[in-house]
Motif scaffolding. Structure first.
Motif, PDB file in Angstrom:
ATOM      1  N   ASN A  22      -3.741 -16.677   2.418  1.00 38.08           N
ATOM      2  CA  ASN A  22      -4.758 -15.785   2.993  1.00 38.08           C
ATOM      3  C   ASN A  22      -4.113 -14.509   3.538  1.00 38.08           C
ATOM      4  OD1 ASN A  22      -6.738 -17.629   2.381  1.00 38.08           O
ATOM      5  ND2 ASN A  22      -6.851 -18.470   4.441  1.00 38.08           N
ATOM      6  N   HIS A  23      -2.994 -14.654   4.226  1.00 33.34           N
ATOM      7  CA  HIS A  23      -2.293 -13.496   4.795  1.00 33.34           C
ATOM      8  C   HIS A  23      -1.798 -12.559   3.685  1.00 33.34           C
ATOM      9  CE1 HIS A  23       0.085 -11.254   7.699  1.00 33.34           C
ATOM     10  NE2 HIS A  23       1.096 -11.321   6.856  1.00 33.34           N
ATOM     11  N   ILE A  24      -1.184 -13.113   2.668  1.00 42.46           N
ATOM     12  CA  ILE A  24      -0.649 -12.298   1.568  1.00 42.46           C
ATOM     13  C   ILE A  24      -1.775 -11.627   0.792  1.00 42.46           C
ATOM     14  CG2 ILE A  24       0.577 -12.431  -0.644  1.00 42.46           C
ATOM     15  CD1 ILE A  24       2.318 -14.647   0.712  1.00 42.46           C
ATOM     16  N   THR A  25      -2.870 -12.351   0.550  1.00 37.70           N
ATOM     17  CA  THR A  25      -4.012 -11.773  -0.171  1.00 37.70           C
ATOM     18  C   THR A  25      -4.624 -10.618   0.625  1.00 37.70           C
ATOM     19  OG1 THR A  25      -4.459 -13.916  -1.178  1.00 37.70           O
ATOM     20  CG2 THR A  25      -6.231 -12.307  -1.239  1.00 37.70           C
ATOM     21  N   THR A  26      -4.760 -10.789   1.926  1.00 36.85           N
ATOM     22  CA  THR A  26      -5.286  -9.725   2.780  1.00 36.85           C
ATOM     23  C   THR A  26      -4.350  -8.525   2.757  1.00 36.85           C
ATOM     24  OG1 THR A  26      -6.366 -11.317   4.225  1.00 36.85           O
ATOM     25  CG2 THR A  26      -5.988  -9.129   5.141  1.00 36.85           C
ATOM     26  N   PHE A  27      -3.071  -8.778   2.881  1.00 30.76           N
ATOM     27  CA  PHE A  27      -2.082  -7.706   2.876  1.00 30.76           C
ATOM     28  C   PHE A  27      -2.090  -6.970   1.539  1.00 30.76           C
ATOM     29  CE2 PHE A  27       2.391  -6.136   3.058  1.00 30.76           C
ATOM     30  CZ  PHE A  27       2.237  -5.360   4.196  1.00 30.76           C
ATOM     31  N   GLN A  28      -2.147  -7.721   0.446  1.00 28.17           N
ATOM     32  CA  GLN A  28      -2.172  -7.107  -0.882  1.00 28.17           C
ATOM     33  C   GLN A  28      -3.418  -6.249  -1.068  1.00 28.17           C
ATOM     34  OE1 GLN A  28       0.202  -7.300  -3.559  1.00 28.17           O
ATOM     35  NE2 GLN A  28      -1.077  -5.584  -4.126  1.00 28.17           N
ATOM     36  N   SER A  29      -4.558  -6.707  -0.571  1.00 27.07           N
ATOM     37  CA  SER A  29      -5.781  -5.913  -0.715  1.00 27.07           C
ATOM     38  C   SER A  29      -5.691  -4.602   0.073  1.00 27.07           C
ATOM     39  CB  SER A  29      -7.005  -6.712  -0.276  1.00 27.07           C
ATOM     40  OG  SER A  29      -7.014  -6.903   1.114  1.00 27.07           O
ATOM     41  N   CYS A  30      -4.964  -4.609   1.172  1.00 23.33           N
ATOM     42  CA  CYS A  30      -4.782  -3.378   1.945  1.00 23.33           C
ATOM     43  C   CYS A  30      -3.982  -2.355   1.148  1.00 23.33           C
ATOM     44  CB  CYS A  30      -4.066  -3.680   3.259  1.00 23.33           C
ATOM     45  SG  CYS A  30      -5.040  -4.684   4.376  1.00 23.33           S
ATOM     46  N   ILE A  31      -2.918  -2.789   0.526  1.00 26.75           N
ATOM     47  CA  ILE A  31      -2.081  -1.884  -0.261  1.00 26.75           C
ATOM     48  C   ILE A  31      -2.819  -1.464  -1.528  1.00 26.75           C
ATOM     49  CG2 ILE A  31       0.152  -1.614  -1.404  1.00 26.75           C
ATOM     50  CD1 ILE A  31       0.151  -1.966   1.719  1.00 26.75           C
ATOM     51  N   SER A  32      -3.548  -2.383  -2.137  1.00 23.64           N
ATOM     52  CA  SER A  32      -4.295  -2.071  -3.364  1.00 23.64           C
ATOM     53  C   SER A  32      -5.413  -1.071  -3.123  1.00 23.64           C
ATOM     54  CB  SER A  32      -4.874  -3.350  -3.967  1.00 23.64           C
ATOM     55  OG  SER A  32      -3.832  -4.215  -4.355  1.00 23.64           O
ATOM     56  N   SER A  33      -5.850  -0.913  -1.882  1.00 21.33           N
ATOM     57  CA  SER A  33      -6.925   0.046  -1.600  1.00 21.33           C
ATOM     58  C   SER A  33      -6.491   1.472  -1.941  1.00 21.33           C
ATOM     59  CB  SER A  33      -7.379  -0.053  -0.148  1.00 21.33           C
ATOM     60  OG  SER A  33      -6.353   0.328   0.740  1.00 21.33           O
ATOM     61  N   LEU A  34      -5.210   1.767  -1.853  1.00 20.29           N
ATOM     62  CA  LEU A  34      -4.719   3.079  -2.263  1.00 20.29           C
ATOM     63  C   LEU A  34      -4.838   3.242  -3.773  1.00 20.29           C
ATOM     64  CD1 LEU A  34      -3.156   2.572   0.545  1.00 20.29           C
ATOM     65  CD2 LEU A  34      -1.638   4.327  -0.334  1.00 20.29           C
ATOM     66  N   GLU A  35      -4.478   2.203  -4.479  1.00 21.21           N
ATOM     67  CA  GLU A  35      -4.527   2.238  -5.939  1.00 21.21           C
ATOM     68  C   GLU A  35      -5.959   2.387  -6.453  1.00 21.21           C
ATOM     69  OE1 GLU A  35      -3.039  -0.536  -9.668  1.00 21.21           O
ATOM     70  OE2 GLU A  35      -3.123  -1.370  -7.658  1.00 21.21           O
ATOM     71  N   LYS A  36      -6.917   1.787  -5.753  1.00 21.85           N
ATOM     72  CA  LYS A  36      -8.315   1.816  -6.183  1.00 21.85           C
ATOM     73  C   LYS A  36      -9.047   3.092  -5.767  1.00 21.85           C
ATOM     74  CE  LYS A  36      -8.615  -3.193  -5.966  1.00 21.85           C
ATOM     75  NZ  LYS A  36      -9.102  -4.323  -5.199  1.00 21.85           N
ATOM     76  N   CYS A  37      -8.419   3.906  -4.944  1.00 18.61           N
ATOM     77  CA  CYS A  37      -9.053   5.125  -4.452  1.00 18.61           C
ATOM     78  C   CYS A  37      -9.298   6.085  -5.616  1.00 18.61           C
ATOM     79  CB  CYS A  37      -8.155   5.779  -3.409  1.00 18.61           C
ATOM     80  SG  CYS A  37      -8.871   7.256  -2.670  1.00 18.61           S
ATOM     81  N   SER A  38     -10.486   6.671  -5.649  1.00 18.52           N
ATOM     82  CA  SER A  38     -10.849   7.563  -6.756  1.00 18.52           C
ATOM     83  C   SER A  38     -10.300   8.976  -6.591  1.00 18.52           C
ATOM     84  CB  SER A  38     -12.370   7.617  -6.900  1.00 18.52           C
ATOM     85  OG  SER A  38     -12.944   8.180  -5.743  1.00 18.52           O
ATOM     86  N   LYS A  39      -9.808   9.313  -5.411  1.00 13.21           N
ATOM     87  CA  LYS A  39      -9.243  10.643  -5.165  1.00 13.21           C
ATOM     88  C   LYS A  39      -7.735  10.599  -5.414  1.00 13.21           C
ATOM     89  CE  LYS A  39     -13.296  11.938  -3.839  1.00 13.21           C
ATOM     90  NZ  LYS A  39     -13.823  12.172  -2.556  1.00 13.21           N
ATOM     91  N   PRO A  40      -7.146  11.723  -5.837  1.00 12.40           N
ATOM     92  CA  PRO A  40      -5.692  11.739  -6.013  1.00 12.40           C
ATOM     93  C   PRO A  40      -4.978  11.632  -4.667  1.00 12.40           C
ATOM     94  CG  PRO A  40      -6.631  13.912  -6.421  1.00 12.40           C
ATOM     95  CD  PRO A  40      -7.778  12.980  -6.228  1.00 12.40           C
TER      96      PRO A  40
END
Length: 168
Positions: free
Chosen positions: A102-120
């Motif tokens: 759960n901790h790793i999945t939450t942490f990964q989703s935080c970092i992935s939010s940058l990758e999913k951002c539609s703005k450069p």
């Protein structure tokens, strides 16, 4: 702070007033210094990495210990303080593994939010860029590093896997 990243980048991604995002370090010495190992080892999944110690309430742990089933001494209605509660046992391996997942999945989703951002996203790096700083910069679309930037993945020095994306 990293728990706020998904909310921040979702807002920035959907805002019509934002055309690009620049991330940089606030201080003069570093973009990021990486994980605070001392703080991480006192709470969260890293706090349970050490092997469990024998329970002090287990009669077989110490031959001189008092039996759990022995009768209390003294008279009833005494003013003596009750004995302290037994120490809590560490979580079993299955619950510990689930908590770590759960901790790793939450942490990964935080970092992935940058990758999913539609703005450069532009990462402006300077000084030290350790651990999570490398992960954040790798999620950016453009990376600009000052000549004094020093990169390192220090997790391997303490036996941790860099599992957020640095090595993939």
């Amino acid at each position: 702070m990293w728990l706020a990243l998904p909310e921040i980048f979702s807002y920035l991604s959907n805002s019509p007033f934002v055309r690009a995002i620049i991330i940089s370090g606030a201080g003069p010495k570093a973009f990021t210094a990486g994980l605070d190992v001392a703080a991480a080892s006192t709470s969260g999944p890293l706090a349970h990495v050490s092997p469990p110690q024998p329970s002090t309430t287990d009669p077989t742990a110490n031959a001189n210990s008092q039996s759990l089933y022995s009768q209390p001494t003294g008279t009833p209605y005494t003013t003596q303080k009750p004995p302290p509660p037994p120490p809590t046992l560490p979580p079993d391996p299955a619950r510990l593994a689930r908590a770590m997942l759960n901790h790793i999945t939450t942490f990964q989703s935080c970092i992935s939010s940058l990758e999913k951002c539609s703005k450069p996203i532009v990462a402006v790096l300077h000084g030290y860029c350790y651990g999570l700083g490398i992960d954040l910069s790798l999620c950016a679309d453009v990376r600009i590093a000052a000549p004094d930037t020093k990169f390192a993945v220090k997790e391997v020095d303490i036996g941790l896997a860099a599992d957020i994306g640095t090595l993939s």
